[in-house]
Design an enzyme around this catalytic site. Structure first.
Site, PDB file in Angstrom:
ATOM      1  N   GLY A   1       1.009  -1.039   0.015  1.00 55.74           N
ATOM      2  CA  GLY A   1       0.014  -0.035  -0.057  1.00 55.74           C
ATOM      3  C   GLY A   1       0.794   1.283   0.035  1.00 55.74           C
ATOM      4  N   CYS A   2       0.429   2.312   0.568  1.00 52.28           N
ATOM      5  CA  CYS A   2       1.001   3.660   0.469  1.00 52.28           C
ATOM      6  C   CYS A   2       2.384   3.565   1.344  1.00 52.28           C
ATOM      7  CB  CYS A   2       0.184   4.636   1.165  1.00 52.28           C
ATOM      8  SG  CYS A   2       0.878   6.358   1.393  1.00 52.28           S
TER       9      CYS A   2
END
Length: 201
Positions: free
Chosen positions: A35-36
């Site tokens: 993810g981020c």
């Protein structure tokens, strides 16, 4: 000299010369996408034995991609962190445990509200031992039924790795009052700390 290092890292993930230095310093490298990278950097920075965490991009086909380009989802890159760590303090398997605990490896090309191939769950291994460990832990998690849905984590050999732009580095620590940090990163850190407090710095 600092600029030279950044340029050097932008072309290759790890050179033979760097490998020798890491071995001399008894350090190793792990590369994860979950993810981020603002979130994952903040988590892995907390662990004892982790020397550095550098956000970046890998797994794509475009050279020297920018954050803006990666965000379009057209370059093939994943947002990743590259972790330099001391295996005598924390093992690769322990890093994998944290990796799987702190994100959802069953959602294809997304983590929460972050959607796109750049947010895919991925392990980019640096040697055959890391590849074997990654496959083993996925098999164990699957056998134990830890997740209701199948694990979709990509396991690939590390290719060209490009450090992210300067403003992405140490992002959480520099922007703790920002909305994303408070709403998304803080809950992830709270979950992480409840299980791994004894392994933090």
């Amino acid at each position: 000299s600092f600029l030279y290092v950044i340029i050097f890292f932008s072309t290759l993930s790890i050179s033979a010369q760097q490998n020798k230095k890491l071995m001399k310093d008894h350090l190793a490298i792990a590369t994860f996408g979950s993810g981020c990278f603002w979130c994952t950097e903040a988590i892995f920075q907390q662990l004892k034995g982790v020397e550095t965490v550098l956000s970046g991009y890998t797994g794509g086909q475009v050279k020297n991609p920018t954050y803006k380009e990666v965000c379009t989802g057209t370059t093939g890159h994943a947002e990743v962190i590259q972790i330099t760590y001391d295996p005598s303090v924390i093992s690769y398997r322990e890093l994998l445990d944290v990796f799987f605990y702190t994100h959802d490896p069953t959602t294809l090309n997304r983590q929460g509200a972050d959607v796109g191939t750049q947010y895919r769950s991925a392990i980019f291994y640096h040697n055959k031992e890391q590849e074997a460990d990654a496959k083993t832990i996925i098999a164990q998690l699957t056998t134990e039924g830890v997740y209701a849905d199948p694990i979709v984590t990509e396991i690939s050999a590390i290719g060209a790795y490009y450090p992210a732009e300067e403003y992405h580095r140490n992002y959480y620590n520099n922007n703790k009052n920002q909305g994303y940090c408070r709403a998304v990163i803080n809950p992830k850190l709270d979950k992480f700390m409840k299980k791994y407090a004894s392994k933090t710095k």
